[in-house]
Design a protein around this motif. Structure first.
Motif, short mmCIF file in Angstrom:
data_model
loop_
_atom_site.label_atom_id
_atom_site.label_comp_id
_atom_site.label_asym_id
_atom_site.label_seq_id
_atom_site.Cartn_x
_atom_site.Cartn_y
_atom_site.Cartn_z
N LEU A 17 0.84 -1.24 -0.24
CA LEU A 17 0.00 -0.02 -0.08
C LEU A 17 0.59 1.33 0.06
O LEU A 17 0.55 2.48 -0.56
CB LEU A 17 -1.06 0.02 1.27
N ALA A 18 1.97 1.29 0.80
CA ALA A 18 3.01 2.41 0.93
C ALA A 18 3.36 2.62 -0.48
O ALA A 18 4.01 3.79 -0.79
CB ALA A 18 3.94 2.20 1.78
N ILE A 19 4.10 1.59 -1.22
CA ILE A 19 4.77 1.71 -2.29
C ILE A 19 4.28 1.19 -3.56
O ILE A 19 4.05 0.03 -3.83
CB ILE A 19 6.04 1.20 -2.37
N ALA A 20 3.66 2.14 -4.57
CA ALA A 20 2.82 1.51 -5.66
C ALA A 20 3.83 0.88 -6.56
O ALA A 20 4.97 1.25 -6.96
CB ALA A 20 2.41 2.80 -6.37
N GLY A 21 3.52 -0.30 -7.05
CA GLY A 21 4.14 -1.28 -7.93
C GLY A 21 5.34 -1.85 -7.43
O GLY A 21 6.15 -2.24 -8.17
N VAL A 22 5.46 -2.09 -6.12
CA VAL A 22 6.52 -2.89 -5.61
C VAL A 22 6.28 -4.19 -5.99
O VAL A 22 5.48 -4.75 -6.01
CB VAL A 22 6.37 -2.68 -3.80
N GLN A 23 7.68 -4.76 -6.21
CA GLN A 23 7.84 -5.94 -6.63
C GLN A 23 8.73 -7.02 -5.95
O GLN A 23 8.87 -8.06 -6.19
CB GLN A 23 8.32 -6.13 -8.26
N PHE A 24 9.53 -6.23 -5.01
CA PHE A 24 10.33 -7.20 -4.20
C PHE A 24 10.02 -6.88 -2.70
O PHE A 24 9.64 -5.81 -2.26
CB PHE A 24 11.79 -6.84 -4.48
N CYS A 25 10.49 -7.82 -1.93
CA CYS A 25 10.49 -7.79 -0.53
C CYS A 25 11.39 -6.88 0.16
O CYS A 25 12.47 -6.45 -0.74
CB CYS A 25 10.49 -9.13 0.24
N ILE A 26 11.49 -6.42 1.29
CA ILE A 26 12.51 -5.48 1.86
C ILE A 26 13.93 -6.09 1.57
O ILE A 26 14.97 -5.28 1.29
CB ILE A 26 12.05 -4.88 3.48
N ALA A 27 14.13 -7.26 2.06
CA ALA A 27 15.38 -7.84 1.94
C ALA A 27 16.09 -8.12 0.31
O ALA A 27 17.18 -7.72 0.43
CB ALA A 27 15.36 -9.31 2.52
N CYS A 28 15.24 -8.45 -0.40
CA CYS A 28 15.52 -8.31 -1.83
C CYS A 28 15.88 -7.07 -2.53
O CYS A 28 16.71 -6.72 -3.22
CB CYS A 28 14.63 -9.11 -2.81
N GLN A 29 15.00 -6.19 -2.01
CA GLN A 29 15.17 -4.58 -2.57
C GLN A 29 16.47 -4.19 -2.06
O GLN A 29 17.09 -3.45 -2.74
CB GLN A 29 13.96 -3.94 -2.11
N SER A 30 16.60 -4.54 -0.79
CA SER A 30 17.89 -3.98 -0.19
C SER A 30 19.09 -4.64 -0.96
O SER A 30 20.23 -3.59 -1.22
CB SER A 30 18.08 -4.16 1.28
N LYS A 31 19.11 -5.75 -1.22
CA LYS A 31 20.17 -6.61 -1.69
C LYS A 31 20.43 -5.81 -3.41
O LYS A 31 21.36 -5.56 -3.89
CB LYS A 31 20.19 -8.10 -2.19
N LEU A 32 19.34 -5.63 -4.07
CA LEU A 32 19.29 -4.95 -5.19
C LEU A 32 19.99 -3.69 -5.38
O LEU A 32 20.69 -3.15 -6.09
CB LEU A 32 17.85 -5.00 -5.85
N GLU A 33 19.62 -2.74 -4.44
CA GLU A 33 20.07 -1.49 -4.33
C GLU A 33 21.49 -1.36 -3.69
O GLU A 33 22.35 -0.45 -4.27
CB GLU A 33 19.17 -0.55 -3.27
N ALA A 34 21.92 -2.44 -3.24
CA ALA A 34 23.56 -2.60 -2.81
C ALA A 34 24.10 -2.91 -3.98
O ALA A 34 25.31 -2.23 -4.12
CB ALA A 34 23.59 -3.55 -1.69
N THR A 35 23.64 -3.62 -5.12
CA THR A 35 24.53 -3.90 -6.13
C THR A 35 24.45 -3.03 -7.10
O THR A 35 25.27 -3.04 -8.02
CB THR A 35 23.91 -5.30 -6.62
N GLU A 36 23.56 -2.02 -7.24
CA GLU A 36 23.39 -0.91 -8.17
C GLU A 36 24.74 -0.06 -8.25
O GLU A 36 25.19 0.37 -7.17
CB GLU A 36 22.23 -0.02 -8.14
N VAL A 37 25.18 0.26 -9.27
CA VAL A 37 26.41 1.02 -9.43
C VAL A 37 25.93 2.45 -9.43
O VAL A 37 25.15 3.03 -10.25
CB VAL A 37 26.94 0.76 -10.88
N SER A 38 26.80 3.40 -8.61
CA SER A 38 26.64 4.72 -8.49
C SER A 38 27.15 5.40 -9.75
O SER A 38 28.16 5.09 -10.05
CB SER A 38 27.14 5.31 -7.18
N ARG A 39 26.49 6.33 -10.21
CA ARG A 39 27.17 7.09 -11.47
C ARG A 39 28.24 7.90 -10.87
O ARG A 39 29.16 8.37 -11.71
CB ARG A 39 26.12 8.09 -12.01
N GLY A 40 28.40 8.36 -9.48
CA GLY A 40 29.19 9.14 -9.24
C GLY A 40 29.19 10.48 -9.46
O GLY A 40 28.08 10.96 -9.88
N GLY A 41 30.16 11.31 -9.09
CA GLY A 41 30.06 12.96 -9.02
C GLY A 41 30.73 13.28 -10.42
O GLY A 41 31.09 14.59 -10.45
#
Length: 88
Positions: free
Chosen positions: A52-76
């Motif tokens: 209800l809080a996040i429209a279109g959510v597809q992942f549980c909190i644990a999997c979303q956290s893992k996904l975000e940790a592996t994303e590459v930052s574009r840097g500055g």
């Protein structure tokens, strides 16, 4: 304010363009649509409060956290070129 070959306001134009790019990228990452009841990665049930809080959510909190940790930052890095890179 700008000197050399750059016209006045060129630095601010670079800053504005970088901010605009960041906003467009953030907007493209906003999820929409119906939320999944079960995580697409692990199959665990996604809590109703999260759906209800996040429209279109597809992942549980644990999997979303893992996904975000592996994303590459574009840097500055300013891909349009900085004054320092033009002076070299």
């Amino acid at each position: 304010m700008a000197g050399g070959w750059a016209r006045d306001g060129a630095v601010q134009d670079q800053i504005d363009a970088s901010v605009e790019d960041a906003v467009l990228e953030a907007r493209s990452n906003i999820q929409t649509g119906e939320s999944a009841e079960f995580c697409e990665e692990c199959g665990e049930a996604i809590p109703e409060a999260r759906r209800l809080a996040i429209a279109g959510v597809q992942f549980c909190i644990a999997c979303q956290s893992k996904l975000e940790a592996t994303e590459v930052s574009r840097g500055g890095i300013n891909r349009r070129g900085s004054k320092d890179s033009q002076l070299r």
